[in-house]
Motif scaffolding. Structure first.
Motif: not given
Length: 642
Positions: A583-607
């Protein structure tokens, strides 16, 4: 017993003994790898039977259950996280989260009687956490006050003591019993079928119900009488509750499991809805505050503060094992999925029913400065739902070779830009909600690593090799998101070009390479085409190998872009922060980052090599703590076009 000051794996320094039980010892330790040396808990399990066959059983159970513990803790911050597990000299170690707080045995006590409203709220809190566990078909088997902690900082209920520890130690001393048939639990809480060695999800529901009755009556569960004619617990004479609530509790603790709520979610849905907060009167003199952000970060990146770290699971006293209903423990470590794609470059060699689009423009095929492109030839294959190869095609792709020194090169494949549909359709098998909503994304051209970063390449840039499965041509693993970012930075400095991790959109676009099927090979794949846990099937393909380790990169056929191992082998870090949906994801292929915060999880793909086929789909996605180093996680890099 280990001495204070002992350092395990050059990382975990023992501070003091926390407790001992029949299955091993639990220690408070410092993590020397992280700034500030935050605290953690180390559990030391010592199987009692020295028989090699028994040790092999213990090793298998330890490995698979530890992976489940890891998954659960990273899916919900009310279940303790597992940071590491390893074996040394036939003994097993778990490194776990420690959170300050106290267990419910200090609140639910003999003689103290809670109100119906208080117990209803307690049930709601416990069942909400247990629902997360039951959704993975995992049975806790030892719900009791001692295994429910109230975290000091936010007063939330934390479900602890998933100790594979006790299950392993029990199993290795019992011949001919499976993990589900060992009787683990606490008298009064564990129902009859669990005591007989046949636990169900509803066995946990029984235990939660008995805990609620203890809170209402002030009488310990094993001291309550049972009706001799039917085995039902007699409790209502000691509690003042409504008929509706009494009926809910009675159903939770029925003698026969078929008459209870069959899962935590079912029991939770039976509870009355929590009261709605009363609306605050508006005051014309008081301005309305701005709305809070819709999403809050859940975990902190490095450095990790002491108060966040670590919660003891349970090696002390009566630990609990996990039981898996209907599927393997190992494939629970990571489960999330991602979606289908329509790319601009046709891939008739993969599937004849994929519609083609116009060729990319010259601008989309821009190249990095001072790069001489070469061409390589490769063969792609596609399969039907039975795993039979139904098409082969010879293809070409362009790439450049980045010299890393000492004969080590990094091959970067040109990925043409285009538009695709990101996010899985509702009908895709094993789809999860975080894969939607589907949305169209336009991805500019870029260059991506032909292979996952190898150990030789990592050594050439970083000067070390942290991998568990050694081999120069194997993918590097046990690298955190932070490690991967640092390699990109060093590589950029070394070459004068900009290297980084792929965005999630770039990764999925590159993985699908023009396909809209669950895998870029088609409706399924086989272990002849990728490295994954082949003991389970996805469509109608036959079962295959379970190699239990990584394989050399490029051992299996590539996709239509010329990229290898996008399914299985190791997970691959992406640049983006984790978001629960698109929901509200970017549509230009760029990374979707949470502005102004480092308290986030990252993600992995591919199994990875350790997961079943359905968890290696092109759509698969999972959130991970950025500081985690694990031997199923690696990465590949992207080079920015000029």
């Amino acid at each position: 017993m280990m001495f204070v000051g002992t350092v395990l794996r050059n990382c975990y320094k023992i501070v003091r003994l926390l407790g001992s039980g029949g299955f091993g010892d639990t220690y408070l330790a410092e993590n020397l790898d992280l700034p500030g040396h935050p605290l953690c808990v180390v559990k030391h399990l010592k199987p009692r039977d020295p028989n090699p066959d028994v040790l092999q059983i213990a090793r298998r159970l330890f490995e698979s259950e530890a992976l489940v513990l890891y998954k659960l803790g990273h899916e919900n911050n009310q279940i303790p996280r597992l940071f590491a597990h390893f074996e040394e000299n036939g003994e097993f170690y778990l490194v776990q989260e420690y959170i300050e707080g106290s267990d419910l045995s200090s609140e639910v006590t003999v003689g103290k009687r809670w109100s119906e409203q208080e117990v209803t709220q307690l049930l709601r809190e416990i069942l909400e956490v247990l629902t997360v566990v039951h959704k993975q078909n995992i049975i806790h088997r030892d719900i009791k006050p001692q295994n429910l902690m109230r975290r000091r900082e936010d007063r939330k209920i934390i479900l602890i003591d998933f100790g594979a520890v006790k299950q392993i130690s029990t199993l290795v001393n019992i011949q001919g019993q499976t993990s589900a048939s060992v009787a683990i639990g606490t008298p009064g809480y564990a129902p009859n079928e669990q005591a007989a060695g046949y636990p169900k999800l509803s066995s946990d529901v029984h235990a939660v119900g008995m805990l609620a009755i203890f809170a209402l009556t002030g009488i310990k569960p094993h001291e309550l009488p049972r009706d001799p004619t039917n085995g039902e617990v007699v409790w209502r004479n000691w509690a003042n509750v409504s008929e509706r609530f009494a009926d809910i509790l009675t159903k939770m603790v029925r003698y026969h499991f078929s008459e209870r709520y069959q899962s935590a979610a079912e029991a939770l849905s039976a509870l009355p809805a929590p009261p709605k907060p009363k609306p605050q009167p508006k005051s014309q003199s008081t301005p309305i505050p701005a709305p809070l952000p819709t999403s809050q970060p859940t975990l902190q990146s490095t450095p990790m503060p002491r108060r966040q770290v670590i919660q003891m699971l349970g090696l002390i006293g009566t630990g609990v094992g996990l039981a898996i209903v209907g599927q393997q423990l190992l494939q629970g470590v990571f489960r999330r999925r991602d979606d289908v794609v329509e790319t601009p470059t046709p891939s008739p060699s993969i599937r004849s029913d994929i519609s083609s689009t116009s060729s990319p423009t010259p601008k989309q095929l821009a190249t990095p400065r001072s790069v001489s492109l070469q061409t390589f030839n490769f063969e792609t294959v596609s399969v039907d739902a039975q795993g039979n190869i139904n098409n082969r095609s010879n293809r070409q792709a362009k790439y450049f070779a980045q010299d890393l020194g000492n004969g080590v090169t990094l091959e970067m494949v040109q990925i043409p830009g285009g538009t695709f549909l990101m996010g899985s359709p509702p009908g895709e098998k094993q789809r999860e909600s975080n894969e939607g909503p589907q949305h169209q994304v336009t991805v500019p051209g870029f260059f991506m690593g032909k292979y996952e970063v190898t150990q030789a390449q990592y050594q050439a840039i970083m000067g070390n090799n942290p991998s568990n499965f050694k081999g120069e041509k194997r993918p590097v693993e046990k690298v955190s998101w932070n490690d991967a970012v640092e390699l990109c930075q060093r590589l950029s400095q070394k070459t004068g070009r900009t290297y980084r991790l792929p965005s999630e959109a770039e990764w999925e676009y590159a993985a699908r390479a023009g396909t809209t099927t669950p895998f870029y090979f088609g409706e399924t794949i086989t272990t002849d085409l990728a490295n994954y846990n082949g003991t389970k099937t996805y469509a109608s393909e036959p079962k295959g190998q379970y190699r239990r380790q990584t394989t050399n990169v490029g051992s299996f056929p590539p996709n239509a872009f010329g990229l290898y191992d996008m399914h299985g082998n190791v997970y691959e870090w992406c640049q983006d922060d984790w978001h629960d949906t698109y929901q509200s994801a970017r549509t230009d292929g760029s990374a979707w980052l949470t502005q102004g915060s480092t308290n986030v999880l990252k993600l992995v793909r591919g199994g990875s090599w350790g997961l079943s086929l359905g968890l290696c789909r092109s759509a698969f996605r999972y959130r991970v703590y950025p500081g985690l180093r694990y031997y199923v996680i690696g990465f590949r890099v992207v080079c920015v076009v000029a």
